[in-house]
Design an enzyme around this catalytic site. Structure first.
Site, short mmCIF file in Angstrom:
data_model
loop_
_atom_site.label_atom_id
_atom_site.label_comp_id
_atom_site.label_asym_id
_atom_site.label_seq_id
_atom_site.Cartn_x
_atom_site.Cartn_y
_atom_site.Cartn_z
N LYS A 228 0.82 -1.22 0.00
CA LYS A 228 0.00 0.00 0.00
C LYS A 228 0.85 1.27 0.00
O LYS A 228 2.05 1.24 0.29
CB LYS A 228 -0.97 -0.01 1.19
CG LYS A 228 -2.17 -0.92 0.93
CD LYS A 228 -3.21 -0.84 2.01
CE LYS A 228 -4.37 -1.79 1.66
NZ LYS A 228 -5.35 -1.88 2.76
N ARG A 262 -3.24 -9.67 5.89
CA ARG A 262 -3.74 -9.77 4.51
C ARG A 262 -2.64 -9.28 3.57
O ARG A 262 -2.30 -8.10 3.58
CB ARG A 262 -5.02 -8.93 4.36
CG ARG A 262 -5.64 -8.95 2.98
CD ARG A 262 -6.86 -8.02 2.93
NE ARG A 262 -7.46 -7.99 1.61
CZ ARG A 262 -7.02 -7.24 0.60
NH1 ARG A 262 -5.99 -6.45 0.75
NH2 ARG A 262 -7.62 -7.29 -0.56
C1 YH5 Z 1 -7.74 -4.07 3.97
O1 YH5 Z 1 -6.84 -3.34 4.37
N1 YH5 Z 1 -7.64 -3.64 1.45
S1 YH5 Z 1 -8.29 -3.72 -1.20
C2 YH5 Z 1 -3.75 -0.21 -2.83
C3 YH5 Z 1 -2.48 -0.73 -3.00
C4 YH5 Z 1 -2.19 -2.02 -2.63
C5 YH5 Z 1 -3.21 -2.81 -2.09
C6 YH5 Z 1 -0.81 -0.33 -4.59
N2 YH5 Z 1 -9.35 -4.96 0.93
C7 YH5 Z 1 -8.12 -4.20 2.59
O2 YH5 Z 1 -5.33 -4.26 -0.99
N3 YH5 Z 1 -9.87 -5.74 3.17
C8 YH5 Z 1 -8.41 -4.12 0.47
O3 YH5 Z 1 -1.51 0.09 -3.47
C9 YH5 Z 1 -9.18 -5.03 2.26
N4 YH5 Z 1 -8.49 -4.79 4.85
C10 YH5 Z 1 -9.51 -5.61 4.47
N5 YH5 Z 1 -10.18 -6.28 5.42
C11 YH5 Z 1 -6.93 -2.56 -1.29
C12 YH5 Z 1 -5.58 -3.15 -1.37
C13 YH5 Z 1 -4.50 -2.30 -1.95
C14 YH5 Z 1 -4.75 -1.00 -2.32
#
Ligand code: YH5
Length: 283
Positions: A228, A262
């Site tokens: 993230k 996660r």
């Molecule tokens: C979470 O924290 N996050 S979707 C932007 C990024 C990288 C990854 C490149 N679903 C979560 O994973 N569910 C998502 O930058 C989630 N907790 C829970 N429970 C976003 C994601 C991501 C976004």
């Protein structure tokens, strides 16, 4: 080591998670089938192979998502989301011994994937969509409630908090009470601070530092920081170079008592968890 205040056995449909240990949840994003791909089943089979590799690497949950929460992402209809996610949930349930988490806010997807073998409902909107609370209650499955203000499209428009940790806790408590009012008992709830959702870098770092305060609710914490922007901005790294930063946060989250991590990079995170567990179980 952080002591646990809740019963650690969490039934997730046909499988059980023992939250005395820290678990790694592998992220499985399902994107739409394109016209030029290898046919109708290629998407499902590619997802299944990716999930298999994550389970072999030690993931005990797979989080299946068919809706992008990136700001600016195209809106997906409930039918499209269901057509993406349902065949994958069915295949995972048939082929793998793993808890299937479904990253969805959509009542029809909640109901149908539960029928196909999902074990956990993971909703970044904390069941605030019309009919979602009732749909989740009807499944009898555990639910992960995550903190977010607004919608993915507008959540990053200058978020402001007077008391960040207090407000995140109050939000999660309010959603937990809504769940209880429709028959989802507290014993079935997992809490998530929602890193990257309606938070700037300073908010994310401060919430991470103080996440232990959320243990007051006596429920397990799930943490999602893999790749993230909080890692990218803190280190000045593009998405492809965020692994080390993410592993540092995974280790810290585990030491702060988080029970589900996660992540995209399952093998590396499982090593972090096993290494910490080895030290913690020593004399
Ligand atoms: C979470 O924290 N996050 S979707 C932007 C990024 C990288 C990854 C490149 N679903 C979560 O994973 N569910 C998502 O930058 C989630 N907790 C829970 N429970 C976003 C994601 C991501 C976004």
């Amino acid at each position: 080591m952080t002591s646990v205040l809740y019963p650690t056995r969490l039934p997730c449909g046909s499988r059980v998670l023992d939250l005395a240990h820290t678990h790694v949840m592998g992220i499985l994003n399902i994107t739409p089938d394109s016209f030029s791909d290898g046919g109708r089943f290629s998407q499902r089979d590619a997802a299944l192979r990716h999930a298999e590799a994550m389970v072999a690497a030690g993931a005990t949950l797979i989080d299946v998502g068919g809706e992008s929460t990136r700001p600016g992402a195209r809106v997906v209809t409930p039918l499209e989301e269901l057509e993406r996610v349902a065949p994958v949930v069915e295949a995972l349930n048939r082929e793998l011994d793993v808890v299937i988490s479904v990253d969805t806010s959509t009542p029809a997807v909640i109901r149908e994937t539960a029928r196909l073998g999902a074990g956990l409902i993971n909703d970044v909107r904390s069941l605030r969509r019309e009919g979602a609370l009732e749909a989740a209650a009807a499944t009898g499955l555990p639910v992960c409630l995550m903190h977010m203000l607004g919608e993915p499209g507008d959540m990053q428009d200058n978020p402001h908090y007077d008391d960040l940790v207090g407000e995140v806790g109050a939000f999660l408590l309010q959603r937990m009470e809504q769940c209880e009012s429709v028959g989802i008992p507290r014993e079935r709830i997992i809490l998530d601070p929602g890193f990257g959702f309606a938070k700037n870098l300073q908010h994310n770092l401060s919430l991470f530092k103080h996440m232990e305060a959320l243990h007051v609710f006596g429920r397990p914490l799930l943490v999602g920081v893999s790749r993230k922007s909080m890692v990218g901005l803190a280190l000045g790294r593009p998405v492809s170079e965020r692994l080390s930063g993410g592993l540092a946060l995974a280790a810290m989250a585990m030491l702060k008592g988080a029970r589900i991590l996660r992540v995209h990079d399952v093998a590396e995170t499982v090593d972090v968890v096993r290494m910490i567990a080895a030290v913690e179980s020593a004399e």
